[in-house]
Design a protein around this motif. Sequence first.
Motif, PDB file in Angstrom:
ATOM      1  N   LYS A  36       0.824  -1.213   0.000  1.00 51.27           N
ATOM      2  CA  LYS A  36       0.000   0.000   0.000  1.00 51.27           C
ATOM      3  C   LYS A  36       0.854   1.257   0.000  1.00 51.27           C
ATOM      4  N   GLU A  47      -7.851 -11.934  -5.308  1.00 48.50           N
ATOM      5  CA  GLU A  47      -7.275 -10.627  -5.000  1.00 48.50           C
ATOM      6  C   GLU A  47      -7.759 -10.136  -3.642  1.00 48.50           C
ATOM      7  N   PHE A  48      -6.979  -9.334  -2.992  1.00 49.91           N
ATOM      8  CA  PHE A  48      -5.828  -8.633  -3.435  1.00 49.91           C
ATOM      9  C   PHE A  48      -4.589  -9.539  -3.362  1.00 49.91           C
ATOM     10  N   PHE A  49      -3.877  -9.607  -4.494  1.00 48.60           N
ATOM     11  CA  PHE A  49      -2.604 -10.313  -4.582  1.00 48.60           C
ATOM     12  C   PHE A  49      -1.542  -9.226  -4.476  1.00 48.60           C
ATOM     13  N   GLU A  65       3.018  -3.976  -9.507  1.00 52.11           N
ATOM     14  CA  GLU A  65       2.316  -3.921 -10.798  1.00 52.11           C
ATOM     15  C   GLU A  65       3.129  -4.730 -11.814  1.00 52.11           C
ATOM     16  N   VAL A 100     -11.621 -13.174  -8.384  1.00 56.27           N
ATOM     17  CA  VAL A 100     -10.765 -12.867  -9.527  1.00 56.27           C
ATOM     18  C   VAL A 100      -9.306 -12.908  -9.067  1.00 56.27           C
ATOM     19  N   ARG A 114      -5.100 -12.208 -10.701  1.00 57.51           N
ATOM     20  CA  ARG A 114      -4.127 -11.991 -11.777  1.00 57.51           C
ATOM     21  C   ARG A 114      -3.220 -13.222 -11.820  1.00 57.51           C
ATOM     22  N   TRP A 152     -13.697  -5.949  -8.260  1.00 54.82           N
ATOM     23  CA  TRP A 152     -12.613  -6.222  -7.314  1.00 54.82           C
ATOM     24  C   TRP A 152     -11.518  -5.177  -7.477  1.00 54.82           C
ATOM     25  N   ASN A 153     -10.963  -4.789  -6.332  1.00 54.74           N
ATOM     26  CA  ASN A 153      -9.922  -3.769  -6.296  1.00 54.74           C
ATOM     27  C   ASN A 153      -8.550  -4.444  -6.280  1.00 54.74           C
ATOM     28  N   VAL A 154      -7.727  -4.159  -7.290  1.00 48.21           N
ATOM     29  CA  VAL A 154      -6.385  -4.762  -7.324  1.00 48.21           C
ATOM     30  C   VAL A 154      -5.285  -3.736  -7.049  1.00 48.21           C
ATOM     31  N   PRO A 161      -5.089  -1.475  -3.761  1.00 50.44           N
ATOM     32  CA  PRO A 161      -5.853  -1.004  -2.595  1.00 50.44           C
ATOM     33  C   PRO A 161      -5.482   0.384  -2.110  1.00 50.44           C
ATOM     34  N   LEU A 179      -3.851  -0.500 -13.228  1.00 52.02           N
ATOM     35  CA  LEU A 179      -5.085  -1.285 -13.246  1.00 52.02           C
ATOM     36  C   LEU A 179      -5.655  -1.222 -11.842  1.00 52.02           C
TER      37      LEU A 179
END
Lengths: 259, 259, 259, 259
Positions: free
Chosen positions: B195, C163-165, C169, C184, C186, D137-139, D141, D173
């Motif tokens: 984060k 996610e969150f993974f 990026e 979902v 990645r 979904w939030n990737v 955060p 993303l």
Amino acid sequence: MNSPIRVTVWGENHHENSERDREGMAERYPDGMHGAIAAGLTTVLGDGVTVRTATQDQPEHGLTAEVLDNTDVLTWWGHATHGAVDDAVVERVHQRVLGGMGILILHSGHFSKIFKRLMGTTCSLQWRNSADTELVWNVSPAHPIAQGVPHPIVIDEQEMYGEFFDIPEPDELVFISTFTGGEVFRSGCTWRRGKGKVFYFSPGDQEYPVYHHPDIQRVLANAVQWAQPEPAPDFVPPQVVNEAPPKFSGRYIGEGAQS
Amino acid sequence: MNSPIRVTVWGENHHENSERDREGMAERYPDGMHGAIAAGLTTVLGDGVTVRTATQDQPEHGLTAEVLDNTDVLTWWGHATHGAVDDAVVERVHQRVLGGMGILILHSGHFSKIFKRLMGTTCSLQWRNSADTELVWNVSPAHPIAQGVPHPIVIDEQEMYGEFFDIPEPDELVFISTFTGGEVFRSGCTWRRGKGKVFYFSPGDQEYPVYHHPDIQRVLANAVQWAQPEPAPDFVPPQVVNEAPPKFSGRYIGEGAQS
Amino acid sequence: MNSPIRVTVWGENHHENSERDREGMAERYPDGMHGAIAAGLTTVLGDGVTVRTATQDQPEHGLTAEVLDNTDVLTWWGHATHGAVDDAVVERVHQRVLGGMGILILHSGHFSKIFKRLMGTTCSLQWRNSADTELVWNVSPAHPIAQGVPHPIVIDEQEMYGEFFDIPEPDELVFISTFTGGEVFRSGCTWRRGKGKVFYFSPGDQEYPVYHHPDIQRVLANAVQWAQPEPAPDFVPPQVVNEAPPKFSGRYIGEGAQS
Amino acid sequence: MNSPIRVTVWGENHHENSERDREGMAERYPDGMHGAIAAGLTTVLGDGVTVRTATQDQPEHGLTAEVLDNTDVLTWWGHATHGAVDDAVVERVHQRVLGGMGILILHSGHFSKIFKRLMGTTCSLQWRNSADTELVWNVSPAHPIAQGVPHPIVIDEQEMYGEFFDIPEPDELVFISTFTGGEVFRSGCTWRRGKGKVFYFSPGDQEYPVYHHPDIQRVLANAVQWAQPEPAPDFVPPQVVNEAPPKFSGRYIGEGAQS
């Protein structure tokens, strides 16, 4: 054994024929800039490539549907007559890139219709033509486009291109150049657009014999190999699909959530 | 009105006290490099920031859990004694960044344990100390870190840092520097890790008074504002979650596929 | 003709031998998971590859300097005993990746020491093991790793990763998976680290026979080809260089600026 | 205290008035979709924003130079009449984005002239309208656009948009959506173009009351704040500069190299 990569080297072919530049061009580029670029690719890649040239003064600028149907990678050099390139040809090239054809945009091609269309930005930059030395530094040493060249590549005399270069953030930044005046330029950049790969490379100007430089020839040859389509390209740009959800042999999505 | 950003300026504080460098440092940085960096932030941001300093020679290097719990953005300058930084402190700082604290890594901090851990690469580079002029060019003109400074920023004398700089491809490349010797360096780079936001900025060396340069102070102040956590950070690093699928008020995922 | 790619398939080899899992593993993976992965690569790539396996229970976990010196691409599957992997071996693998060796991190390898070190993040994620169907969608259709597989790949039963993974990026996002529960992930991501390429691919769990799935085998084979080093790798990680500025045959940088 | 962000909410305003859709639209969106979007922004941001609407049926589609000169962020929803948007207005909006205006492209706006021009790709996708539940979904955060909403956001009924979505790799993303049918879609993406920020967000269809959903309203409000220009924008797109090299108070570039 792989088939040879089918390359079309496109040239504006204006300076070669203009009253003002004809004499100097004949000395630097007796076969035209497109001729020099094509010869360099053949020199480096040999049987790995079949190269043809096409120029703006030909019918349909030499980029008929038939030519594009037989092109894996297109290289684009233009400068003085960008505005005269037919929008229909630009559209045809654009669709072919989105369908998988690789494209190399060279030097002043930054202001071509096709590059601006692929980027979505002004593609403007700073410039000054005072025979600066250009040093081309590699910032991605394992990138296939950067193999086999010194760090930096030294170009004794070249026009200066400087930042800010108004492009989208490159997917990969491969080369950054510095100039005698102290300026800097992102001179080797890659992007994907649709199924096609795009490489912009700034060295190469009509007033300097840069396309005879062996390191520059090597970069262009590397880039042609990098930009070729993956096996079995269909050259069909991505298209809208409206279809039923896929059928699975396993459980349907959602069954787990319900239990 | 927003609360002030809580910044901790961390300094190695070695050159300031070493027999070899003490005299010159006292002239260039009478309050230490950390003191100069802290003063610059206060000069530019005024009430928008509360700044404290911490140094490697303090207990727990001045980075106790209590200090980090009250830090929104940490700046890190180290050089000669990277190896002596306690791994437990590095781990603490790392977890805090992943939980949302911003971090600015400055100049020779490229070889700090914390930066190498955040990057996963060697973070090595070329260097030469011969009082080059450094020009800092902005390649992302709308980036908040690049506001209010000339293009280029001119640093009369500075150590040269050059490519290849072994870092992951930056999320955003903001500045590229050129040097008297013709070298190039990606001198302003951003990444997200967990984060937290990370900004690397190369200008600033113990032998040159770079941190008194108003443009450099402005960049650091901009970067502190950019790196601060989004509203209501919890500073908890992302953690594994094993839980039942979400319950929806609508149809369950998969019902459509079955019909 | 190119030399075969030298692949080392590394397996934790714990579930295969644990009292709890031995029976089921023998049924699903009679040659171990590493055996199935290795067989899949040979099936798809034939003479294009030479595959060996190495396991955690071997001396130096089977990853001696000699083995790594003869490895172009390493695949890594671990799960229950990440903590027992020797830091010296992790360091050796890390340096080799930075020097150009490709690495594929598979499924629960997301929590391996080597992956966390390459990423600099927690690499945590959501998970739930309830035999969800996983659909693996391709979001980069021209990517070499995505050639020759349906869109989506359907895995009838697999553990859910969601996610969150917590990863940096990705340089390129190739696959995204959905699951029966609506989650979902990645699931196919690439990065460069130093001179090496990293591919993370999530399908593959000890409780499901996913590595026998022909589409999954094809993806892994594609990824091995993609991750192999560029021609003539030296496998030396990037290192600090302190040297004089380059000498040019042309004008020196700065001469133009002075005139 | 900051000035309010000046937002113009642009709506196609076709379904609202078409014979086929008028009745349902009046029920779902009595003030039009643009009215609902505008109201949502005001609800969330209050005094932080001043919102006006503009529609395609107005002279110059409501996007006169005067309106754009007073717009910090433009939101764009279109669907059935993309082709009827005047190219001159598209050009005006494009230049303004490149000069620093933020733009939010909503749902079926993926096929608008302005979005295709900014992206350089077909912007095509898969779709199916069967009232799927969509999970957003939030990737990322810590991204400002993702603050204050649940993970996932649940939309009970919505049209399905699926991959492959033919866009350039996003700079960031932020959201990925899944649907009842198991499909996946990169539903929240950012890019920079010139000095302007672009956010694409897919939830929102004329047949579903998605723009009344508080979480969707929050995302749009966050995105407006994110997309606003940096302080003191000049709204001038990047332009070619041909100028003498900068003069330095220090040594000129190259002097070091010569000694």
